[in-house]
Enzyme design. Structure first.
Site, PDB file in Angstrom:
ATOM      1  CE  LYS A   1      -2.661  -0.746   3.745  1.00 53.86           C
ATOM      2  NZ  LYS A   1      -2.070  -1.801   4.129  1.00 53.86           N
TER       3      LYS A   1
ATOM      4  CB  THR B   1       5.300   0.746  -3.100  1.00 56.23           C
ATOM      5  OG1 THR B   1       4.317  -0.191  -3.138  1.00 56.23           O
ATOM      6  CG2 THR B   1       6.327   0.225  -2.224  1.00 56.23           C
TER       7      THR B   1
ATOM      8  NE  ARG C   1       0.069   3.872   8.060  1.00 55.48           N
ATOM      9  CZ  ARG C   1      -0.190   2.527   8.034  1.00 55.48           C
ATOM     10  NH1 ARG C   1      -0.456   1.902   9.166  1.00 55.48           N
ATOM     11  NH2 ARG C   1       0.256   2.138   6.903  1.00 55.48           N
TER      12      ARG C   1
ATOM     13  CE  LYS D   1       6.409  -2.845   8.238  1.00 53.64           C
ATOM     14  NZ  LYS D   1       6.948  -1.757   7.490  1.00 53.64           N
TER      15      LYS D   1
ATOM     16  CB  ALA E   1      -3.160  -0.769  11.885  1.00 52.65           C
TER      17      ALA E   1
ATOM     18  CG  PHE F   1      -3.693  -3.865   9.553  1.00 52.58           C
ATOM     19  CD1 PHE F   1      -2.285  -4.097   9.483  1.00 52.58           C
ATOM     20  CD2 PHE F   1      -4.056  -4.160  10.859  1.00 52.58           C
ATOM     21  CE1 PHE F   1      -1.462  -4.069  10.451  1.00 52.58           C
ATOM     22  CE2 PHE F   1      -3.166  -4.431  11.852  1.00 52.58           C
ATOM     23  CZ  PHE F   1      -1.926  -4.283  11.709  1.00 52.58           C
TER      24      PHE F   1
ATOM     25  CG  PHE G   1       4.610  -9.173  -6.869  1.00 53.48           C
ATOM     26  CD1 PHE G   1       4.314  -8.132  -6.568  1.00 53.48           C
ATOM     27  CD2 PHE G   1       4.523 -10.114  -5.873  1.00 53.48           C
ATOM     28  CE1 PHE G   1       4.255  -7.482  -5.348  1.00 53.48           C
ATOM     29  CE2 PHE G   1       4.220  -9.774  -4.508  1.00 53.48           C
ATOM     30  CZ  PHE G   1       3.879  -8.219  -4.404  1.00 53.48           C
TER      31      PHE G   1
ATOM     32  CD1 TRP H   1       9.437  -2.075  -5.297  1.00 53.62           C
ATOM     33  CD2 TRP H   1      10.152  -3.301  -6.957  1.00 53.62           C
ATOM     34  NE1 TRP H   1      10.410  -2.713  -4.740  1.00 53.62           N
ATOM     35  CE2 TRP H   1      11.098  -3.482  -5.596  1.00 53.62           C
ATOM     36  CE3 TRP H   1      10.331  -4.004  -7.905  1.00 53.62           C
ATOM     37  CZ2 TRP H   1      12.079  -4.345  -5.844  1.00 53.62           C
ATOM     38  CZ3 TRP H   1      11.200  -4.908  -8.143  1.00 53.62           C
ATOM     39  CH2 TRP H   1      12.390  -5.074  -6.798  1.00 53.62           C
TER      40      TRP H   1
END
Lengths: 824, 824
Positions: free
Chosen positions: A274, A276, A298, A309, A528, A559, A648, A677
């Site tokens: 989300k 990106t 955020r 992460k 979240a 989320f 992808f 991306w």
């Protein structure tokens, strides 16, 4: 250009008091500390000086003693303008602000005199703002060169400046002209954005390599390009700056731009991109379609950056740069939250200790001490007295019962809900015992630390729409329950003013830029699940003004849409009053295959081959279950949906086409593949066009429930309409909490569900769009300051841990180049 | 202007590579990640382009594969200069830096060609610095207008910029001229300081009122006035900025100014005003005597600001402004320390958990995972292998014994010395039990939190003299002991690189200003008992260069001279190599009366009348005991002493004169009263003159002990010579620690005594100059990264608490004006 506009202007802007002589003492709380004797002396001196032709006096009402008033000669006036008494006394009252009286006097002056005022000499005394403006006017029409370094006084308290200009002619029209120019400077400015060129490489390098290869524009240049005034910016180094909230006043009458929410389908544990998409979309809109656009993101917790992460500044060719500054410290907002949260925690335990070891009288003597023979309540103590129903203000007049009620918060140690926080993945702090040193006299208790972004203060930062609003919410935070069952707030502890002070800079959003040089606000990042998972109301509001009517603000909800989007609508939009035009729903072939019945996907393990090879039936299954349901959820709120398929390299043409086709049959306004991306904004052009198109559609936004609905019904509505449950079920604990919250008057707060993000249901392994289940509500809690009630569906970890080999093993600093390696 | 100067210049400054064509790949750790195939393609393209007349290639040696070398045509040259092969390949090695080879090539070019080089087109590719300079040269002599917004590439990795200029004539002399101009820009600039006027009021208003009444100069203006280049400054808002350490390189050959240490006699619990003297002195030197001067102050902990102490930005008319920014958050350095310290703590507990629950093999597989089929040690793991005496680099070649030694730190839970920290006065965290959640599988242990400034990382920040030095110290921090008795370091945990990354900005000192607009560095604030209590080495070094030979840097040492000054000399000066010229010893009539036998002074209680009324015999008693002894301590180090009597309004003329007279008979170079609190710099003029005079005296600085002296002897030397003890006595625990530290090779670290500051002895109630006592050493600890051993004399609290009515009761924020009230 009319006088009416001038009136509005002067009423609104304390900075415009550009006329002749203003003698001003800044408003302040404790007026009795001002040395009025010195002011008198100064006034007498001025009055007797033949070179001084007039004095405007601008003081808080409380200071206008007869002595001060007497010092001024009412006959004193300006040469050649006999009917204008420049010695006129302007009374200002601290409680009503200074502006109206001075503005009135200026207008009087303008209105009364058609002939130019001849002024041989001018006295300018006042705060920095008015001085600068007055000076500007004078220089303009006199041509006198003035050394501005003299203009460094903020108030009369310490300095009086006397500046004399000979042979000035002040014309009313000049003043109006000057004010008009000022008004023009304050108006909305069209953007002159220069985007940064992007030449993507194949294969795509690491995130930090891509970030470092691009040199960001200096942040002040970016700010100027998007119409910010220099005084609205507070730089933090070269690449980021805080933006002042006064911008909202300045652009008050400017229409908002289009408001776009990026949400997602139920994700795999790997995340579906989300952030990106959000960044890629604004890169496409701003840098390629030349439409003003802003991303509102955020701020990520620093804990996971060093855990598993990695960074959260986007990825590939859709990133916020410099990514290391985005991911580490930023402008210190989360550090401020940590400090503020833990000050409250320290105040709780210290207070319990002091109450446990002191008599009512000793407590009272310490809480309301005699200072220089005087004993007074501080304002925050007066607030507590009011809440206790005591209207007295004289400490000695309290009865022993009142003293006891006042000094004893009487917190029940087993019912303290406030936890400490750290911005570190420190699992050993999840459950701890504190107070074990002998100095704490056996007052031990069990408690724990959460990750800093789980603090209620973070949720408050994200939902506040002004400094005052934030301060009020901080004061109302409930930290625990007294033994008699009443809520105890941060204000009861006397600490909420200090907490607001610690958060004073954090409330200003931070401006950064994407890889293509387009603007981004980074601000707030509440959890979240136990909170609402959205970036700040203020960043969105500032951005909507800055982009202008035809621009776009793209903001992201955490989320899946069942959680982040639902909370965005029911909690954030309710707090902000803003209404979104379009929802962008991010999907991946990977997640759709999972929902269509594909095998488990988990972090660390290699992807099963179903996810690498073409499999149209799994894709179709995911589209007809989870994607369809998430589109329907957005439609519950009356907002059009554009599906963004984050492509992808293993996705096949047939898979991509299938997703887009089914999405449209499921009600999406449009559905397009995105290649941000690997390509940056250019790879998101189709999405940008689709979003632009969708904003032309009517959006009939509506809330899912009215806040007056009973708590139980609000929960049931979300469970049934959003999650697809048959019903919900309350534990006995949850039931009694609802009774308690109703009794305390929290019944009309919106609901913030704490549920797994890995399924539409409460069962993480149920993919697709589960039906026929009963949603169990284990417990219910309240963030009264933030303003929501959060039912717990299952157990939520609020403190992550470190794996055997955390990210930090690869993170290093080159001491010569100061470059960071190993961040991703 | 000679070629020799050019050589020096080019060797020193990587930014000067301003000639023609430089193709550069930024150095980086992981060279194998660069896509050399793409570089080759680019080179071929350039080589075949008839418009490109030459290529300078600048790559790390490791990248010069035959394929890359082959791509370049060695015949390619510049039109009209047949003997200059512009295709010349310059080999740069990452390990030696890039500068020398490129500088050599440039010099070749300059040396070989008397005739102007005719260049039709020029290729410029490279980092931002060289590009900007090269561009400047070219614009200057070509008159071509260039859009600088194109110049936004940082390295070749992702982008290659090709810029073509027609009909350029490059003249050698132009290059030299341009370089000379650049050299001039880089040289030391005399100050053009504009001080701010101060008009002190009577009675003196509160600190925050005084602070707010003065408008600080914009920090970039201040920076320009004191000769900083814009690129050396990183603004944090309008009033503070970080200064880059590159300044030390730029002003390398500039002589240092005078170095003045402010220390104090043994204080009362109320403090005697060292900070205000420090600030008053620089206000007098800079704003009144027009001598360049800098104050270097410690950043205070935020904890006590909300507890009992209040702010630490000075007071009255000797303050750093804005005082609220000084006292809260500042530029986030302490927050960075908190984050860094706690990341280490989280790593310790998580590692113990993982070791306790996994086999050697599982640990090894996780610590050295197979990524894309390849298994490699990270650099930080290689370091650990080296320390274990394993020289292998191939993970699969380790024996099971080696694997076990590598994966098991085997920390003894009872011997972990690393504590967590918070910048909050939270007494309940002094002793806690962690790991009580079920997820931590019963691995509970007792530990505690210290206040953030007590972290070893703070001591390291204060003692480091470069980024590299800091990184090394962070790696060597010992966090605990293994079950077999060996030290376990932050590097063993794999976390020290990440810690350095978190501290990367904190290492830059923060520039602020006094009430009179003179410069101040605020940087680091380690505890003055368990650490050395001095501001940073780097701030002092930067300031000494900036003030210039005749300028003054005034730095402050915590607590009395027996503690702060002793550590300043033996620890800080040893680390920095700097030598002080003068010690200013701050005394008050109040403290002297106490040492002369006056009754107890304690915070909160009213002062006994001895301290309010004249009492010459008590004053004389204090002078002949404590003051005399503290002067003698400074003389032990061979440095002249000026006594600064910080005058209170209750002090009588006779008392003031008596102190000054006795101080001089006790060996002080001079002794003068100071009125900075009520008058600002003007009240400190006498002191400024005395300090200026004293710097003309010879200073024969010497350390108190050589570091090679055995630990026991070093402690004894301090106890006897500084404290006046007969001897010292080691507890059995202290004795065994000394043996252990000697065995580990820490025997030659300097000593940092952790002793009460309220007496020269270890007994807080023994005032004056006690003699005949035995100093008991309860325990001994080591801060191996910071580089000192600290014997504990008594119990030191490293986590303050909150009183019944903390300061925060009065601290509030006005949401309209954003002004803070109640800070003091």
């Amino acid at each position: 250009r009319t006088k009416a506009a001038m009136v509005t202007l002067l009423r609104r802007n304390p900075e415009i008091q550009p006329l002749l002589a203003i003698l001003q003492v800044k408003r302040q709380k404790d007026t009795c500390r001002i040395n009025y004797f010195d002011i008198c002396k100064e006034l007498l001196k001025l009055n007797n000086d033949p070179k001084v032709h007039g004095v405007y006096l601008h003081l808080p009402a409380a200071s206008l003693t007869s002595r001060v008033l007497g010092a001024l000669n009412p006959e004193k006036d300006v040469d050649g303008t006999t009917d204008l008494n420049m010695g006129r006394l302007v009374r200002g009252d601290a409680s009503e602000g200074f502006v109206p009286p001075v503005a009135g006097a200026v207008l009087d002056l303008l209105g009364k005199h058609d002939a130019p005022l001849k002024v041989k000499s001018v006295l300018l005394v006042g705060g920095e703002g008015p001085l600068r403006l007055a000076l500007q006017c004078l220089i303009e029409r006199s041509g006198v060169e003035v050394n501005t370094s003299h203009w460094n006084s903020k108030s009369l308290q310490t300095q009086v400046h006397l500046h004399l200009f000979s042979n000035l002619t002040v014309k009313e029209s000049n003043v109006i002209h000057s004010c008009n120019r000022w008004i023009q400077n304050q108006q909305y400015r069209p953007w002159r954005l220069r985007s940064l060129k992007l030449l993507p490489l194949t294969p795509v390098p690491s995130d930090i390599e891509i970030s470092r290869a691009q040199t960001p524009k200096p942040v002040d240049q970016l700010a100027e390009e998007i119409g910010l005034l220099p005084e609205e910016l507070e730089a933090y180094g070269r690449n980021k700056a805080k933006v002042q909230l006064s911008l909202l006043d300045r652009l008050h009458s400017q229409p908002d731009g289009n408001y776009v929410l990026v949400a997602g389908i139920t994700p795999t544990p790997l995340g579906e991109g989300k952030s990106t998409v959000t960044i890629g979309l604004v890169q496409a809109l701003s840098a390629h379609l030349k439409l003003n656009s802003f991303a509102c993101l955020r701020q990520p917790s620093q804990g996971p950056t060093f855990g598993v992460k990695g960074g959260a500044a986007g990825g590939g060719y859709a990133q916020v740069i410099p990514m290391e500054e985005f991911n580490l410290h930023l402008t210190g907002d989360i550090h401020a939250i940590t400090a503020a949260n833990n000050l409250v925690a320290a105040a709780i335990d210290a207070r319990m200790l002091h109450e446990a070891t002191q008599s009512d009288k000793a407590l009272f003597n310490r809480l309301v001490p005699t200072v220089n023979g005087v004993r007074t309540f501080s304002p925050i103590q007066i607030s507590r007295l009011r809440r206790l129903g005591i209207s007295k203000t004289e400490p000695t007049s309290l009865t022993p019962q009142e003293v006891s009620a006042f000094v004893r918060l009487d917190l029940d140690p087993s019912k303290i809900t406030w936890q400490r926080v750290l911005d570190t993945n420190d699992r050993f702090l999840r459950k701890i015992t504190v107070g074990q040193a002998s100095t704490e006299k056996g007052q031990i208790r069990e408690t724990g630390f959460d990750i800093a972004v789980a603090s209620e203060i973070m949720a408050i930062l994200a939902l506040s729409d002004s400094l005052k609003d934030m301060k009020d919410r901080l004061a109302h935070m409930v930290v625990g329950t007294s033994r008699s069952g009443g809520p105890v707030t941060a204000e009861d502890l006397g600490v909420s003013g200090a907490v607001a002070v610690l958060m004073k800079d954090a409330i200003k959003p931070t401006l950064m830029q994407t890889l293509e040089g387009t603007p981004v606000f980074v601000h707030a990042g509440p959890f979240a699940n136990i909170a609402h998972g959205n970036s700040s109301v203020l960043a969105d509001k500032l951005a909507l003004k800055l982009v202008g009517r035809d621009g776009f603000v793209v903001t992201e909800a955490g989320f899946g849409a069942d959680i982040g989007m639902e909370k965005f609508f029911n909690i954030k939009c309710r707090a902000s009053g803003l209404r979104p035009n379009v929802v962008v729903l991010v999907a991946t072939v990977r997640a759709l295959k999972m929902h269509g019945g594909g095998p488990n996907v988990s972090a660390g393990a290699p992807l099963p081959r179903e996810y690498i090879n073409e499999n149209l039936s799994l894709v179709a299954g995911g589209c007809h279950s989870n994607l369809k349901k998430q589109i329907q959820i957005a439609h519950l709120f009356g907002v059009p949906v554009v599906v963004a398929l984050n492509v992808f390299k293993t996705d096949t043409r047939a898979e991509i086409d299938l997703v887009c086709q089914i999405a449209k049959t499921c009600g999406a306004s449009d559905a397009v593949p995105c290649h941000h991306w690997s390509q940056g904004g250019r790879g998101c052009l189709e999405l940008a066009q689709a979003v632009k198109e969708a904003t032309r559609r009517p959006s009939n936004f509506q809330f899912l429930y009215p806040t007056e609905m009973p708590i139980v019904e609000k929960i049931r509505t979300i469970a049934q309409k959003v999650y697809g449950a048959n019903d919900m079920e309350l534990s006995p604990e949850a039931k009694s909490k609802i009774d308690y919250y109703n009794q305390q008057g929290y019944g009309s707060l919106p609901i913030c569900m704490a549920k797994t993000h890995l399924s539409l249901s409460h069962m993480a392994d149920k993919k697709g769009a589960p039906t026929g289940f009963i949603l169990p509500i284990r417990d219910i809690r309240a963030s009264v300051g933030a303003g929501f009630i959060y039912p717990l569906v299952g157990t939520m970890s609020t403190m992550p841990g470190l794996p055997t080999r955390p990210c930090f093993y690869d993170i290093d600093l080159d001491p010569d180049t100061e470059e960071i390696t190993g961040l991703f």
